[in-house]
Structures are given as C-alpha cells and as structure tokens.
Scaffold this active site. Structure first.
Site, PDB file in Angstrom:
ATOM      1  N   ASN A  95      64.419  27.813  45.339  1.00  0.00           N
ATOM      2  CA  ASN A  95      64.141  26.950  46.782  1.00  0.00           C
ATOM      3  C   ASN A  95      63.729  28.638  47.660  1.00  0.00           C
ATOM      4  OD1 ASN A  95      63.403  26.190  49.671  1.00  0.00           O
ATOM      5  ND2 ASN A  95      65.791  25.809  49.387  1.00  0.00           N
ATOM      6  N   TRP A  96      62.630  28.707  47.035  1.00  0.00           N
ATOM      7  CA  TRP A  96      61.704  29.786  47.649  1.00  0.00           C
ATOM      8  C   TRP A  96      61.878  29.987  49.412  1.00  0.00           C
ATOM      9  CZ3 TRP A  96      57.202  32.132  45.177  1.00  0.00           C
ATOM     10  CH2 TRP A  96      57.472  31.830  43.629  1.00  0.00           C
ATOM     11  N   LYS A  97      62.122  29.408  50.426  1.00  0.00           N
ATOM     12  CA  LYS A  97      62.068  28.735  51.744  1.00  0.00           C
ATOM     13  C   LYS A  97      61.534  29.381  51.810  1.00  0.00           C
ATOM     14  CE  LYS A  97      66.505  28.708  51.518  1.00  0.00           C
ATOM     15  NZ  LYS A  97      68.583  28.582  51.958  1.00  0.00           N
ATOM     16  N   HIS A 103      67.087  18.747  52.905  1.00  0.00           N
ATOM     17  CA  HIS A 103      67.477  20.197  53.311  1.00  0.00           C
ATOM     18  C   HIS A 103      68.389  20.324  54.566  1.00  0.00           C
ATOM     19  CE1 HIS A 103      68.508  23.965  53.035  1.00  0.00           C
ATOM     20  NE2 HIS A 103      68.009  23.990  51.465  1.00  0.00           N
ATOM     21  N   GLU A 130      68.410  22.551  56.216  1.00  0.00           N
ATOM     22  CA  GLU A 130      67.910  23.810  57.327  1.00  0.00           C
ATOM     23  C   GLU A 130      66.777  22.262  57.662  1.00  0.00           C
ATOM     24  OE1 GLU A 130      66.828  26.847  54.919  1.00  0.00           O
ATOM     25  OE2 GLU A 130      68.429  27.264  54.885  1.00  0.00           O
ATOM     26  N   GLU A 132      75.495  20.672  48.974  1.00  0.00           N
ATOM     27  CA  GLU A 132      74.703  22.166  49.554  1.00  0.00           C
ATOM     28  C   GLU A 132      75.931  22.537  50.766  1.00  0.00           C
ATOM     29  OE1 GLU A 132      71.005  24.273  47.916  1.00  0.00           O
ATOM     30  OE2 GLU A 132      70.672  22.759  49.385  1.00  0.00           O
ATOM     31  N   GLY A 150      73.011  31.193  52.428  1.00  0.00           N
ATOM     32  CA  GLY A 150      72.598  32.098  52.501  1.00  0.00           C
ATOM     33  C   GLY A 150      74.166  32.611  53.086  1.00  0.00           C
ATOM     34  N   SER A 168      75.298  30.028  48.178  1.00  0.00           N
ATOM     35  CA  SER A 168      75.252  31.411  47.404  1.00  0.00           C
ATOM     36  C   SER A 168      75.425  31.523  46.307  1.00  0.00           C
ATOM     37  CB  SER A 168      76.220  31.549  49.003  1.00  0.00           C
ATOM     38  OG  SER A 168      76.248  31.779  50.258  1.00  0.00           O
ATOM     39  N   GLY A 210      68.552  29.931  46.310  1.00  0.00           N
ATOM     40  CA  GLY A 210      67.873  30.655  47.498  1.00  0.00           C
ATOM     41  C   GLY A 210      67.601  31.269  47.312  1.00  0.00           C
ATOM     42  N   GLY A 211      68.473  32.205  48.236  1.00  0.00           N
ATOM     43  CA  GLY A 211      67.426  34.171  48.070  1.00  0.00           C
ATOM     44  C   GLY A 211      67.728  34.282  46.805  1.00  0.00           C
TER      45      GLY A 211
HETATM   46  P1  PGA Z   1      71.094  30.324  49.427  1.00  0.00           P
HETATM   47  O1  PGA Z   1      70.448  29.233  49.260  1.00  0.00           O
HETATM   48  O2  PGA Z   1      71.304  30.277  47.482  1.00  0.00           O
HETATM   49  O3  PGA Z   1      70.076  31.502  49.880  1.00  0.00           O
HETATM   50  O4  PGA Z   1      72.030  29.783  49.937  1.00  0.00           O
HETATM   51  C1  PGA Z   1      70.563  27.743  48.663  1.00  0.00           C
HETATM   52  C2  PGA Z   1      69.928  26.267  49.457  1.00  0.00           C
HETATM   53  O5  PGA Z   1      69.837  26.471  50.197  1.00  0.00           O
HETATM   54  O6  PGA Z   1      69.028  25.845  48.831  1.00  0.00           O
END
Ligand code: PGA
Length: 250
Positions: free
Chosen positions: A9-11, A95, A97, A168, A174, A213, A234-235
C-alpha cells in the site's frame, strides 16, 4: 487452501515515474522467484494507467479506494468500474486512514464493497482497533474488529471468493510498533473463524493478512504465525529490495 499474499500500500507516496521504476524493480526481482506468493501493489490513482502495463503477469495492480457510487456528479471521486478498466484487479476498502480522515462509516464502506463486487474487483477489507481499545484487552479489540466485519454479512456469501481481510491495528500503522506475533495470530485466527461461521464454506479460504509496521526484519516471524496469510505493507513497500525480502519471508 489459503493463498499467501504480500500487498504494498503505497499511500500518497511516489510520483507516477518513480512508481513505474519501483514496479519495474519489483518485477525484475520476481523473475528469480517462483509464483507461490501473490504480489500486489496499490499505487495512487494517478499511477494506475502508467503502472498497469509494467505489472506483467506476476504483479497484481490495485487501488487504495473507490467511490460508493457507480458514476455521476461526485467531483474528485473514481469509480470501481474506472479502476477495472485501467487494469486494476483489486481495491482496498476500509483502511483506517480512510475511516479516520474521510469519515467512512459502515454505510459508505458497504456501498464501496457493492461497487467493487459489481465491477469484478477483489477487495482487501481492512479492520483494526485503536490503541485505546487495545488497552482494554484482547477481547475488547476482538469485539471492535467483529463489529467492523459485521457489514460483510449483508452480502451474498459468494462475496467470499472476492475477499481478502487485513487486520491492521491502528496503533501499529506507520509507528514502528508492530503487534506481537502471538497477538496478530490470535486476532487473525479469530477473524478466520468468524469468516467461516458467517460466510459459509468459502469463508474458510478467505486469506487474512496482518498490517502495521510489518517490514523486512519482522515479516518472517509474523508470516509464520497460524492464521497470518501474509501482509499489507505500507512504508516498507516503497523500496523494491525491502518489499522483495518481505516476499521471501514465507
Ligand atoms: P505501515 O502501513 O506498514 O507503514 O505501518 C500499513 C498500512 O497502513 O497498510
């Protein structure tokens, strides 16, 4: 049999040209690997059309969101059908967010799931509790997650064949505070049981991912846990080397 999945997930990161480069690097790396793991990337919407032809057979393209409406006067929105036509095979729905920053409630999320199904997109449905809920203990966290899953029961059970669930915990996203492997396993196994009980026999094959994470260092231990079929990353999905190492963690 549950699939193994690593999804990036590149956001809101990378430009379309950077994203194209990232997909090309992942693609090169995958040439030396077998296809036992499904590999997915979820770039921003601006990237879809340019990244799609670079994905090839091995990388599945997805979007981070879609509209709950089929079409019409919804400025700034993108429909599931548009995504499908761009070469998308999947969409992330729910998600944290999106729930937090865009007020996406159960009703909106139901609409999005309906649109994704209608357009033939597979869904990664995200669930997870806030830190304040986790502090009350694992049963409180499960109650929260179970309530989020509830909306899936409004759909025909055939939904199961287009569904992936990602657990999640919000406090892990993050933050570098990864869930303890045993906690991730406990929650993913509960979700597993819920899916089987509520979506019938096909619910048994719905993969459940961990996200929050997850990185090249901890993926191996997380993916080895009962109930965990892979990760929503994500990251750590923004560097081809790290992402490939995560794919190698099974
Ligand atoms: P993260 O994000 O790996 O940067 O914690 C995961 C996600 O939100 O899908």
């Amino acid at each position: 049999m549950k699939q193994k999945i690593v999804a990036g997930n590149w956001k809101m990161n990378t430009t379309p040209s950077e994203g194209t480069g990232l997909v090309a690097s992942i693609s090169r790396g995958l040439q030396e690997r077998d296809d036992s793991v499904r590999v997915m990337v979820f770039p921003p919407l601006t990237h879809q059309a340019v990244v799609s032809p670079k994905c090839g057979q091995r990388i599945e393209l997805g979007a981070q969101d879609c509209s709950q409406h089929p079409h019409g006067a919804y400025t700034g929105e993108v429909s599931a059908a548009m995504l499908k036509d761009c070469g998308c095979r999947l969409v992330i729905i729910g998600h944290s967010e999106r729930r937090m920053y865009h007020g996406e409630d159960q009703e909106i999320l139901s609409g999005k799931i309906a649109q994704a199904l209608k357009s033939g997109l597979e869904i990664i449905f995200c669930v997870g509790e806030q830190e304040s809920v986790r502090m009350q203990g694992e049963q409180a966290a499960w109650k929260h997650v179970q309530a989020q899953l509830e909306l899936l029961t409004a759909f025909d059970k055939s939904l199961a064949s287009s569904l992936i669930v990602a657990y999640e915990p919000i406090w892990a996203i993050g933050t570098g505070k990864t869930a303890r492997p045993e906690d991730a396993s406990w929650m993913c196994s509960n979700i597993d049981r819920w899916l089987e009980e509520n979506l019938g026999a096909a619910g048994k094959d719905v993969p459940v991912l961990y996200g929050g994470s997850c990185n090249a260092k901890n993926a191996k231990e997380l993916f080895a846990q009962p109930g965990v079929c892979g990760g929503l990353i994500g990251g750590a999905s923004l560097k081809a080397e790290d992402f490939l190492q995560i794919i190698d963690s099974f």
